[in-house]
Enzyme design. Structure first.
Site, PDB file in Angstrom:
ATOM      1  N   HIS A 115       0.832  -1.217   0.000  1.00  0.00           N
ATOM      2  CA  HIS A 115       0.000   0.000   0.000  1.00  0.00           C
ATOM      3  C   HIS A 115       0.860   1.259   0.000  1.00  0.00           C
ATOM      4  CE1 HIS A 115      -4.042   1.713   1.590  1.00  0.00           C
ATOM      5  NE2 HIS A 115      -3.369   2.663   0.970  1.00  0.00           N
ATOM      6  N   ARG A 175       2.156   8.891  -6.494  1.00  0.00           N
ATOM      7  CA  ARG A 175       1.781  10.242  -6.983  1.00  0.00           C
ATOM      8  C   ARG A 175       2.011  10.515  -8.462  1.00  0.00           C
ATOM      9  NH1 ARG A 175      -1.332  10.545  -2.728  1.00  0.00           N
ATOM     10  NH2 ARG A 175      -0.392  11.309  -0.831  1.00  0.00           N
ATOM     11  N   ASN A 180      -4.934   6.578  -6.965  1.00  0.00           N
ATOM     12  CA  ASN A 180      -5.419   7.973  -6.902  1.00  0.00           C
ATOM     13  C   ASN A 180      -4.378   8.971  -7.433  1.00  0.00           C
ATOM     14  OD1 ASN A 180      -3.795   7.596  -4.632  1.00  0.00           O
ATOM     15  ND2 ASN A 180      -5.071   8.832  -3.274  1.00  0.00           N
ATOM     16  N   ASP A 213      -8.996   2.906  -3.066  1.00  0.00           N
ATOM     17  CA  ASP A 213      -8.386   3.508  -1.876  1.00  0.00           C
ATOM     18  C   ASP A 213      -8.474   5.032  -1.922  1.00  0.00           C
ATOM     19  OD1 ASP A 213      -6.884   3.236   0.611  1.00  0.00           O
ATOM     20  OD2 ASP A 213      -5.364   4.376  -0.484  1.00  0.00           O
ATOM     21  N   HIS A 223      -5.395  -0.562   5.860  1.00  0.00           N
ATOM     22  CA  HIS A 223      -5.069   0.307   7.004  1.00  0.00           C
ATOM     23  C   HIS A 223      -6.084   0.307   8.163  1.00  0.00           C
ATOM     24  CE1 HIS A 223      -7.613   2.892   4.583  1.00  0.00           C
ATOM     25  NE2 HIS A 223      -6.650   3.330   3.807  1.00  0.00           N
ATOM     26  N   ASP A 238       1.162   2.570   3.741  1.00  0.00           N
ATOM     27  CA  ASP A 238       0.253   3.640   3.270  1.00  0.00           C
ATOM     28  C   ASP A 238       1.069   4.912   3.023  1.00  0.00           C
ATOM     29  OD1 ASP A 238      -1.929   5.035   2.411  1.00  0.00           O
ATOM     30  OD2 ASP A 238      -2.945   5.122   4.344  1.00  0.00           O
TER      31      ASP A 238
HETATM   32  O1  DOR Z   1      -3.941   9.409   4.719  1.00  0.00           O
HETATM   33  C1  DOR Z   1      -4.246   9.033   3.606  1.00  0.00           C
HETATM   34  N1  DOR Z   1      -3.628   9.530   2.512  1.00  0.00           N
HETATM   35  N2  DOR Z   1      -5.242   8.151   3.461  1.00  0.00           N
HETATM   36  C2  DOR Z   1      -5.729   7.818   2.258  1.00  0.00           C
HETATM   37  O2  DOR Z   1      -6.627   7.026   2.205  1.00  0.00           O
HETATM   38  C3  DOR Z   1      -5.204   8.457   1.033  1.00  0.00           C
HETATM   39  C4  DOR Z   1      -3.839   8.944   1.232  1.00  0.00           C
HETATM   40  C5  DOR Z   1      -3.353   9.877   0.155  1.00  0.00           C
HETATM   41  O3  DOR Z   1      -3.519   9.563  -1.025  1.00  0.00           O
HETATM   42  O4  DOR Z   1      -2.747  10.898   0.499  1.00  0.00           O
END
Ligand code: DOR
Length: 422
Positions: free
Chosen positions: A56, A60, A90, A150, A230, A303
């Site tokens: 995870h 970017r 994302n 996510d 998470h 994460d």
């Molecule tokens: O803290 C987080 N940041 N949780 C998420 O689900 C997305 C992530 C992000 O893309 O910055």
């Protein structure tokens, strides 16, 4: 590639030499082999661990290269001990098409052809909007290793059911960000005494547990695996423990930050600790540590969510969620080993073998023929977390300034050294 001997390393408390040939593990032994033509590498009494797998991360790119690029994210992965990372969708554009997946894989080959390797996670729904399924077959064929919405979880239960069924037909696992977005709406930290005191809108733990319960019931009904991302609170762990007792095919992950910090750290409006799901109560941290030992949590993932400094240097409620995790995760988890919360073997399981098994990725268990993907770790190496020491472009971590112990000194993938601090 001929025979290579990594001498002077510790594996399972035994000092010896690791033999590697053609990118594979050959043996671990005490005596030197006859072959005098072998290349010899001095492991300087480091522990040898399997290269880590992070299920995870947010890298970017494409779209937010000012926060992190695939190149910088992979450099942080290499130095943090991660040889394979699963990158969430994302980005901008969202990874909901073969062209984005292929772009990410091409970027990986340009900057790090020998590893670390990115495994893109395709968006479950188009543009992460939760309205229409992404072309899942196309995404799998392009190289996605799992599917997830996510960051923007799917609210529509019928659509979620179809997504899980479709993914399962393709032999892929859905990773769910467990959050009821109505209950969590506009919340910026854990709901409780501290959020009231600080005057910040809270996110109740039931926003997580409701969706954990939905996913467990869905996995049971469909008899199909779902991976819960998470996990942050004790009540979710109780539900997952129940599901596992009933042999419902769910797996669960937590992250280093849920093992170390609780909501107290938000006092002083510390945006470095703003993350979604939010840091919870002290008792959740303790429950999370126990869950690593009793099998309720299957994996530790970072994460990794890098953001630019200017984005975090704003009032707490306006700051984006996320903690940059690749640089510090292993050192933080080694603290749990030193404190006796975990054995080194548990760490190998939680950070390498178990994620590899869940997502069908190559793993090194140091058996003959396994991929020679390993890290050399100096357990006594002391270092201070500074912006310069972090290889990720995202310096957003509550660890900033902390002294940590234990560090990756060298990283090998397929028998090739891809990173060194020696
Ligand atoms: O803290 C987080 N940041 N949780 C998420 O689900 C997305 C992530 C992000 O893309 O910055």
């Amino acid at each position: 590639m001929g025979l290579m001997i990594i001498k002077n390393v510790i594996l399972n408390d035994k000092t010896g030499m690791l033999l590697v040939e053609n990118g594979k593990i050959v043996d671990f032994r005490q005596e030197s082999p006859e072959d005098s033509s072998a290349e010899v590498y001095d492991g300087r009494e480091c522990h040898v661990l399997p290269s880590l797998i992070d299920a995870h991360v947010h890298l970017r790119e494409p779209g937010f290269e000012y926060k992190e690029t695939i190149k910088s994210g992979l450099e942080a992965a290499a130095g943090g001990g991660f040889g394979q990372v699963m990158a969430m969708a994302n980005t901008s554009p969202v990874n909901d098409s073969a062209s984005v997946t292929e772009f990410m894989l091409a970027r990986n080959m340009e900057s790090h052809p020998a590893g670390p390797f990115v495994h893109p996670v395709g968006a479950l729904t188009r543009n992460l909007e939760g309205r229409q399924l992404s072309p899942l077959t196309e995404l799998k064929e392009a190289g996605c290793r799992a599917f997830s919405n996510d960051g923007l979880p799917v609210k529509d239960n019928e659509l979620f059911r179809r997504a899980v069924e479709y993914a399962s037909d393709l032999g892929m696992v859905v990773i769910d960000h467990c959050e009821d977005t109505y209950l969590a709406a506009d919340g910026v930290m854990n709901e409780g005494r501290i959020s009231s005191y600080l005057g910040l809108k809270g996110i109740p733990s039931v926003a997580e547990t409701l969706q954990v319960a939905r996913d467990i019931l869905m996995a049971a009904y469909l008899d199909t695996p779902i991976h819960l991302a998470h996990i942050s609170c004790e009540e979710s762990l109780e539900l997952i423990a129940w599901a596992k007792e009933k042999s419902i095919p769910v797996t669960a992950e937590t992250c280093p930050h849920y093992l170390f910090w609780d909501e107290e750290i938000i006092q002083g409006y510390n945006t470095m600790a703003k993350v979604n799901p939010p840091l919870r109560r002290k008792k959740d941290v303790l429950a999370m540590r126990n869950a690593l030992k009793n099998g309720v949590i299957d994996i530790i993932a970072t994460d990794h969510a890098p953001h630019a400094d200017f984005e975090k240097e704003v009032p707490f409620a306006q700051a984006p969620n996320g903690i940059s995790g690749l640089d510090t995760a292993l050192s933080l988890c080694l603290y749990l080993v030193r404190r006796g919360v975990l054995e080194l073997d548990d760490l190998n399981w939680l950070m390498s073998i178990s994620p590899g098994r869940i997502f069908n990725l190559p793993v090194n268990t140091f058996q003959k023929g396994d991929p020679a993907d390993f890290i050399l770790v100096d357990m006594e190496y002391e270092w201070q977390v500074t912006p310069e020491e972090m290889l990720s472009m995202g310096k957003n971590t509550p660890c900033m300034g902390m002294e940590l112990m234990g560090r990756v000194m060298a990283h090998f993938m397929g028998g090739k050294e891809i990173f060194s601090r020696f």
